[in-house]
Design a protein around this motif. Structure first.
Motif, PDB file in Angstrom:
ATOM      1  N   GLY A 104       1.155  -1.523  -0.301  1.00  0.00           N
ATOM      2  CA  GLY A 104      -0.016  -0.363  -0.243  1.00  0.00           C
ATOM      3  C   GLY A 104       0.774   1.016  -0.229  1.00  0.00           C
ATOM      4  N   MET A 105       2.300   1.193   1.044  1.00  0.00           N
ATOM      5  CA  MET A 105       2.496   2.979   1.151  1.00  0.00           C
ATOM      6  C   MET A 105       3.579   2.397  -0.507  1.00  0.00           C
ATOM      7  N   GLU A 106       3.964   1.901  -1.427  1.00  0.00           N
ATOM      8  CA  GLU A 106       4.312   1.763  -2.471  1.00  0.00           C
ATOM      9  C   GLU A 106       3.082   2.670  -2.879  1.00  0.00           C
ATOM     10  N   VAL A 107       2.407   2.115  -3.359  1.00  0.00           N
ATOM     11  CA  VAL A 107       1.628   2.654  -4.382  1.00  0.00           C
ATOM     12  C   VAL A 107       1.252   4.114  -4.327  1.00  0.00           C
ATOM     13  N   LEU A 108       0.860   4.457  -3.111  1.00  0.00           N
ATOM     14  CA  LEU A 108       0.613   5.351  -2.556  1.00  0.00           C
ATOM     15  C   LEU A 108       1.721   6.791  -2.923  1.00  0.00           C
ATOM     16  N   ARG A 109       3.232   6.324  -2.256  1.00  0.00           N
ATOM     17  CA  ARG A 109       4.638   6.688  -3.384  1.00  0.00           C
ATOM     18  C   ARG A 109       4.631   7.225  -4.473  1.00  0.00           C
ATOM     19  N   ARG A 110       3.219   6.401  -5.532  1.00  0.00           N
ATOM     20  CA  ARG A 110       3.770   6.440  -6.767  1.00  0.00           C
ATOM     21  C   ARG A 110       2.980   7.836  -7.095  1.00  0.00           C
ATOM     22  N   GLY A 111       2.014   8.307  -6.055  1.00  0.00           N
ATOM     23  CA  GLY A 111       0.844   8.949  -6.787  1.00  0.00           C
ATOM     24  C   GLY A 111      -0.406   8.332  -7.149  1.00  0.00           C
ATOM     25  N   GLU A 112      -0.661   7.300  -6.773  1.00  0.00           N
ATOM     26  CA  GLU A 112      -1.714   6.298  -6.927  1.00  0.00           C
ATOM     27  C   GLU A 112      -2.858   6.825  -6.051  1.00  0.00           C
ATOM     28  N   LEU A 113      -3.896   5.809  -6.335  1.00  0.00           N
ATOM     29  CA  LEU A 113      -5.033   5.402  -5.444  1.00  0.00           C
ATOM     30  C   LEU A 113      -4.432   3.722  -5.035  1.00  0.00           C
ATOM     31  N   PHE A 114      -5.242   3.120  -3.453  1.00  0.00           N
ATOM     32  CA  PHE A 114      -4.700   1.652  -3.077  1.00  0.00           C
ATOM     33  C   PHE A 114      -5.984   1.859  -2.072  1.00  0.00           C
ATOM     34  N   THR A 143       1.520   7.361   4.990  1.00  0.00           N
ATOM     35  CA  THR A 143       1.803   7.997   3.897  1.00  0.00           C
ATOM     36  C   THR A 143       1.135   9.189   4.128  1.00  0.00           C
ATOM     37  N   GLY A 144       0.643  10.095   5.320  1.00  0.00           N
ATOM     38  CA  GLY A 144      -0.181  10.957   5.321  1.00  0.00           C
ATOM     39  C   GLY A 144      -1.164  11.371   3.791  1.00  0.00           C
ATOM     40  N   ALA A 145      -1.537   9.959   3.542  1.00  0.00           N
ATOM     41  CA  ALA A 145      -2.756   9.861   1.697  1.00  0.00           C
ATOM     42  C   ALA A 145      -3.867   9.716   2.591  1.00  0.00           C
ATOM     43  N   LYS A 177     -16.873  11.465   1.576  1.00  0.00           N
ATOM     44  CA  LYS A 177     -15.316  12.942   1.464  1.00  0.00           C
ATOM     45  C   LYS A 177     -14.561  12.194   2.318  1.00  0.00           C
ATOM     46  N   PRO A 178     -13.312  13.082   1.391  1.00  0.00           N
ATOM     47  CA  PRO A 178     -12.163  12.344   2.544  1.00  0.00           C
ATOM     48  C   PRO A 178     -11.747  12.355   4.002  1.00  0.00           C
ATOM     49  N   LEU A 179     -10.966  11.563   4.337  1.00  0.00           N
ATOM     50  CA  LEU A 179     -10.905  11.435   5.973  1.00  0.00           C
ATOM     51  C   LEU A 179      -9.383  12.335   6.082  1.00  0.00           C
ATOM     52  N   ASP A 180      -9.253  13.260   7.338  1.00  0.00           N
ATOM     53  CA  ASP A 180      -7.845  13.442   7.140  1.00  0.00           C
ATOM     54  C   ASP A 180      -6.968  13.041   8.925  1.00  0.00           C
ATOM     55  N   PHE A 181      -6.322  12.202   8.202  1.00  0.00           N
ATOM     56  CA  PHE A 181      -6.237  12.198   9.807  1.00  0.00           C
ATOM     57  C   PHE A 181      -4.075  12.227   9.816  1.00  0.00           C
ATOM     58  N   SER A 182      -4.249  13.499   9.547  1.00  0.00           N
ATOM     59  CA  SER A 182      -2.495  14.329   9.357  1.00  0.00           C
ATOM     60  C   SER A 182      -3.070  14.708  11.207  1.00  0.00           C
ATOM     61  N   ARG A 183      -3.899  15.206  12.058  1.00  0.00           N
ATOM     62  CA  ARG A 183      -3.571  15.223  13.497  1.00  0.00           C
ATOM     63  C   ARG A 183      -2.923  14.248  13.997  1.00  0.00           C
ATOM     64  N   TYR A 184      -2.501  12.667  13.774  1.00  0.00           N
ATOM     65  CA  TYR A 184      -2.239  11.560  14.297  1.00  0.00           C
ATOM     66  C   TYR A 184      -0.595  11.286  13.305  1.00  0.00           C
TER      67      TYR A 184
END
Length: 245
Positions: A104-114, A143-145, A177-184
């Motif tokens: 999953g991390m590798e897919v997201l690092r490529r800027g794709e959808l996981f 990843t912060g995605a 809607k997208p959920l943001d978990f950057s607080r963690y």
């Protein structure tokens, strides 16, 4: 290239034959990494969701789909690779979880959808089960995605477990809607945080799907159902034997 060709060859007929209705497509970003976290009702979920999206989405699939010998095995492997599926060896629970996280991390690092199913397996009865925190939450925090909750609706009626030929019925897909978990951020090894993130996502999926929520893992529910079926069969056999006596 193969993915694009297969998407055209498969996605068009799927949309034409089943006419899936979709709500919330605007919540999927046109570019950049994002996690699609979906409930899991049917084997066909991994095909209906990509069919309605303009972007490639990569899911995890059992390694057996890629390693079966013979012509049929090679064709199956080619199909799953073309459909954007990644093989994961599920022979060991911990090893499978780590492999899914890395993939999953590798897919997201490529800027794709996981794409991921937080329940870990298909629902045995159409209800929504407790999400497993080891995959979804760890990938999201590392990843912060953003996490986009998705509800598949009615797909268990189209292709119930064990059925190969699907019924021609109209499924639904609701995208939240997208959920943001950057607080963690930086807390991906805190099990309480992982649990909180996972539960928040599952709550959003429940609201989108309208499913009844069950606070146990789907794997445990499947085990309970199998044990109940076995006990009922044994009881039936005992009654039959008693009647014969």
């Amino acid at each position: 290239m193969f993915y694009s060709t297969l998407k055209v060859a498969l996605g068009g007929p799927l949309r034409l034959a089943f006419r899936p209705w979709v709500e919330g497509l605007e919540n999927v970003p046109a570019e950049g990494p994002a996690i699609l976290a979906s409930n899991h009702l049917s084997f066909s979920d991994s095909f209906f969701l990509p069919a309605v999206l303009d972007r490639k989405v990569t899911f995890i699939a059992k390694a057996e789909y890629f390693t079966t010998p013979g012509l049929k095995g090679r064709l199956t492997a080619a199909f799953f690779k073309g459909a954007g599926q990644l093989p994961v060896d599920r022979s060991g629970a911990r090893g499978a979880g780590e492999a899914a996280v890395r993939s999953g991390m590798e897919v997201l690092r490529r800027g794709e959808l996981f794409g991921i199913y937080p329940e870990g397996t298909r629902s045995p009865d159409g209800r929504l089960y407790r999400g497993k925190p080891g995959g979804l939450a760890r990938v999201a925090l590392a990843t912060g995605a953003p996490v986009i909750p998705v509800a598949m609706i009615g797909t268990e009626k189209i292709q119930p477990p064990g059925k190969i030929v699907p019924k021609l019925m109209r499924p639904g897909i609701r995208i939240g809607k997208p959920l943001d978990f950057s607080r963690y951020q930086g807390m991906e090894h805190d099990r309480f945080v992982l649990r909180a993130v996972t539960d928040e996502v599952m709550y959003e999926i429940m609201k989108l799907s309208g499913q009844e929520y069950v606070d146990i893992y789907a794997t445990a529910a499947k085990r309970q159902l199998a044990e109940a079926a076995k006990a009922a069969k044994e009881e039936g056999g005992a009654k039959t034997a008693g009647a014969a006596d």
